[in-house]
Scaffold this active site. Structure first.
Site, PDB file in Angstrom:
ATOM      1  CG  ASP A  11      74.241   1.394  -8.759  1.00 17.92           C
ATOM      2  OD1 ASP A  11      73.521   2.358  -8.152  1.00 17.92           O
ATOM      3  OD2 ASP A  11      73.424   0.776 -10.009  1.00 17.92           O
ATOM      4  CB  CYS A  68      70.574   0.935  -7.942  1.00 18.05           C
ATOM      5  SG  CYS A  68      68.963   0.215  -8.317  1.00 18.05           S
ATOM      6  CB  THR A  70      65.038   2.002 -10.848  1.00 19.39           C
ATOM      7  OG1 THR A  70      65.766   0.854 -10.745  1.00 19.39           O
ATOM      8  CG2 THR A  70      65.179   2.697 -12.355  1.00 19.39           C
ATOM      9  CG  HIS A 101      51.648  -4.961   7.783  1.00 16.91           C
ATOM     10  ND1 HIS A 101      50.465  -4.917   6.711  1.00 16.91           N
ATOM     11  CD2 HIS A 101      51.512  -4.260   8.715  1.00 16.91           C
ATOM     12  CE1 HIS A 101      49.720  -4.463   7.473  1.00 16.91           C
ATOM     13  NE2 HIS A 101      50.047  -4.072   8.696  1.00 16.91           N
ATOM     14  CG  HIS A 136      51.855  -8.627   9.876  1.00 18.35           C
ATOM     15  ND1 HIS A 136      51.113  -8.317   8.783  1.00 18.35           N
ATOM     16  CD2 HIS A 136      51.113  -7.763  10.900  1.00 18.35           C
ATOM     17  CE1 HIS A 136      50.172  -7.617   9.074  1.00 18.35           C
ATOM     18  NE2 HIS A 136      50.042  -7.100  10.249  1.00 18.35           N
TER      19      HIS A 136
HETATM   20  C1  RB5 Z   1      72.815   1.816 -13.640  1.00 15.07           C
HETATM   21  O1  RB5 Z   1      72.776   2.653 -14.821  1.00 15.07           O
HETATM   22  C2  RB5 Z   1      71.234   1.139 -13.407  1.00 15.07           C
HETATM   23  O2  RB5 Z   1      70.776   0.362 -14.350  1.00 15.07           O
HETATM   24  C3  RB5 Z   1      71.072   0.787 -11.822  1.00 15.07           C
HETATM   25  O3  RB5 Z   1      71.537   1.810 -11.013  1.00 15.07           O
HETATM   26  C4  RB5 Z   1      69.872   0.507 -11.501  1.00 15.07           C
HETATM   27  O4  RB5 Z   1      68.767   1.574 -11.771  1.00 15.07           O
HETATM   28  C5  RB5 Z   1      69.255  -0.872 -11.646  1.00 15.07           C
HETATM   29  O5  RB5 Z   1      68.255  -1.316 -11.407  1.00 15.07           O
END
Ligand code: RB5
Length: 148
Positions: A11, A68, A70, A101, A136
């Protein structure tokens, strides 16, 4: 190492790191297919996870990389697809274990969390690791039983 192109997607929160990883794969001569996004515009991570998960599930790719902000949202979304084992990794040890694993077929990263060079090490480690099978494999079979 996989012979099929690695499916990669992100994203907007993972866009910059995705491009760095693509450059890294290119430098290493590793084939990839970019499933977007293609410009840094707000995008919903479940939509971005879908084409990469579908590529892995339909056999166009054996492995996928999803990014993304995080890595959390895109990994949660990816793991809703039956047959996807997406591992969110921010360290090299977990990346190795996620293949050895858990036979993770997708690795997820946080573009706002993990620095570029560390991300390269995580991706390289995961790509080079081999699933160990045995007990596993039995545990993974139990995961997929949950899906059924
Ligand atoms: C986008 O702002 C952010 O929420 C997305 O990239 C991600 O971190 C969601 O888990």
């Amino acid at each position: 190492m996989t012979s099929k192109p690695i499916a990669i997607g992100s994203d907007h929160g993972g866009f910059e790191l995705k491009n760095h990883i693509i450059d890294h794969l290119k430098e290493k001569g590793i084939e990839y297919k970019d499933y977007g996004i293609y410009e840094e515009k707000s995008a919903d991570y479940p939509d971005c996870a879908r084409p990469v998960c579908e590529a892995v599930l339909n056999g166009d790719a054996d492995k996928g990389i999803l990014i993304c902000g995080t890595g959390i949202g895109i990994s949660i979304a990816a793991n809703k697809f039956n047959g996807i084992r997406a591992a969110l990794c921010s360290d090299v040890y977990s990346a190795k274990m996620s293949k050895e694993h858990n036979n993770a077929n997708i690795i997820c990263l946080g573009g706002r969390v993990t620095g570029r060079e560390l991300a390269f090490m995580i991706v390289d480690t995961w790509l080079e690791a081999e699933f160990q099978g045995g007990r596993h494999a039995e545990r993974i079979a139990k995961i997929h039983k949950i899906e059924d």
